[in-house]
Design a protein around this motif. Sequence first.
Motif, PDB file in Angstrom:
ATOM      1  N   VAL A   1       5.626   5.466  -4.093  1.00 24.06           N
ATOM      2  CA  VAL A   1       5.899   4.827  -5.386  1.00 24.06           C
ATOM      3  C   VAL A   1       7.134   5.467  -6.021  1.00 24.06           C
ATOM      4  O   VAL A   1       8.042   4.767  -6.493  1.00 24.06           O
ATOM      5  CB  VAL A   1       4.679   4.930  -6.332  1.00 24.06           C
ATOM      6  CG1 VAL A   1       5.054   4.523  -7.754  1.00 24.06           C
ATOM      7  CG2 VAL A   1       3.532   4.092  -5.817  1.00 24.06           C
TER       8      VAL A   1
ATOM      9  N   HIS B   1       0.875  -1.174   0.000  1.00 20.72           N
ATOM     10  CA  HIS B   1       0.000   0.000   0.000  1.00 20.72           C
ATOM     11  C   HIS B   1       0.911   1.221   0.000  1.00 20.72           C
ATOM     12  O   HIS B   1       1.661   1.438   0.964  1.00 20.72           O
ATOM     13  CB  HIS B   1      -0.912  -0.008   1.228  1.00 20.72           C
ATOM     14  CG  HIS B   1      -1.873  -1.151   1.201  1.00 20.72           C
ATOM     15  ND1 HIS B   1      -1.560  -2.397   1.687  1.00 20.72           N
ATOM     16  CD2 HIS B   1      -3.127  -1.241   0.698  1.00 20.72           C
ATOM     17  CE1 HIS B   1      -2.585  -3.205   1.514  1.00 20.72           C
ATOM     18  NE2 HIS B   1      -3.546  -2.531   0.901  1.00 20.72           N
TER      19      HIS B   1
ATOM     20  N   HIS C   1       2.764  -1.959 -10.430  1.00 23.63           N
ATOM     21  CA  HIS C   1       1.473  -1.604 -11.014  1.00 23.63           C
ATOM     22  C   HIS C   1       0.423  -1.490  -9.925  1.00 23.63           C
ATOM     23  O   HIS C   1       0.543  -2.081  -8.851  1.00 23.63           O
ATOM     24  CB  HIS C   1       1.051  -2.638 -12.056  1.00 23.63           C
ATOM     25  CG  HIS C   1       0.719  -3.978 -11.462  1.00 23.63           C
ATOM     26  ND1 HIS C   1      -0.555  -4.324 -11.077  1.00 23.63           N
ATOM     27  CD2 HIS C   1       1.513  -5.036 -11.164  1.00 23.63           C
ATOM     28  CE1 HIS C   1      -0.526  -5.549 -10.570  1.00 23.63           C
ATOM     29  NE2 HIS C   1       0.715  -5.999 -10.613  1.00 23.63           N
ATOM     30  N   ARG C   2      -0.610  -0.747 -10.222  1.00 24.64           N
ATOM     31  CA  ARG C   2      -1.764  -0.688  -9.313  1.00 24.64           C
ATOM     32  C   ARG C   2      -2.578  -1.946  -9.515  1.00 24.64           C
ATOM     33  O   ARG C   2      -2.763  -2.405 -10.618  1.00 24.64           O
ATOM     34  CB  ARG C   2      -2.653   0.524  -9.630  1.00 24.64           C
ATOM     35  CG  ARG C   2      -2.014   1.863  -9.400  1.00 24.64           C
ATOM     36  CD  ARG C   2      -2.419   2.611  -8.147  1.00 24.64           C
ATOM     37  NE  ARG C   2      -3.724   2.398  -7.601  1.00 24.64           N
ATOM     38  CZ  ARG C   2      -4.661   3.336  -7.517  1.00 24.64           C
ATOM     39  NH1 ARG C   2      -4.443   4.535  -8.005  1.00 24.64           N
ATOM     40  NH2 ARG C   2      -5.801   3.073  -6.938  1.00 24.64           N
ATOM     41  N   THR C   3      -3.067  -2.501  -8.435  1.00 23.52           N
ATOM     42  CA  THR C   3      -3.929  -3.679  -8.546  1.00 23.52           C
ATOM     43  C   THR C   3      -5.311  -3.232  -9.000  1.00 23.52           C
ATOM     44  O   THR C   3      -5.721  -2.097  -8.756  1.00 23.52           O
ATOM     45  CB  THR C   3      -4.014  -4.451  -7.216  1.00 23.52           C
ATOM     46  OG1 THR C   3      -4.522  -3.575  -6.212  1.00 23.52           O
ATOM     47  CG2 THR C   3      -2.642  -4.961  -6.797  1.00 23.52           C
TER      48      THR C   3
ATOM     49  N   SER D   1       1.623   5.470  -1.208  1.00 22.23           N
ATOM     50  CA  SER D   1       1.205   6.783  -1.692  1.00 22.23           C
ATOM     51  C   SER D   1       1.960   7.069  -2.990  1.00 22.23           C
ATOM     52  O   SER D   1       2.959   6.384  -3.285  1.00 22.23           O
ATOM     53  CB  SER D   1       1.556   7.855  -0.659  1.00 22.23           C
ATOM     54  OG  SER D   1       2.965   8.015  -0.592  1.00 22.23           O
TER      55      SER D   1
END
Length: 177
Positions: free
Chosen positions: A139, A133, A173-175, A135
């Motif tokens: 990242v 998780h 990558h974003r899930t 921000s």
Amino acid sequence: MAEIDPDAKRRPASVKELKAMSHPLRVRIIRLCGDHELTNKQLADRLGVDPGTVYYHVRQLVDAGFLEPAEVRTGESGALEKPYRSTGRSWWLSVQLEDLDTSQGFAPVEAFQQELAEAGPASIASYARFALHLSPEDVAELDRRIVAVIDEYVETDTERAHLPAHGGIFLLHRTPD
């Protein structure tokens, strides 16, 4: 060891450079020509594609500055061969993901998948799968730190050229959930 800012060595990719790296075959050609000076025929044989297709992609990579002609040499049959080598320029580009369309963004991933499939499961030296998780700032910091470590190895790779080559990809990558 002093911390290296990877952005200090990088420059934004031009539209021409982005387009040249937007095809998985071109990404693979850049990598293969980084390991060895190869002709269009050698690349076609290695990649299992038509020599005319390789010629087309090689021309685009030369035009974008990612490949350059090496010295003409005499092949096994006595014919002259015109090999190409990577300039190494593609590594030091900063690619802004918002500048890519979907097909361009997946080209390096597709090239990596092809290389891994060709090498087989026994070729995997290390593997880490994770979910974090983060921000946007987290990242950016994670990317900066990992790329800095990889850059240290890239800068000194010629010192280890006698050792086996290893490929890899770092992708965050974003899930979907």
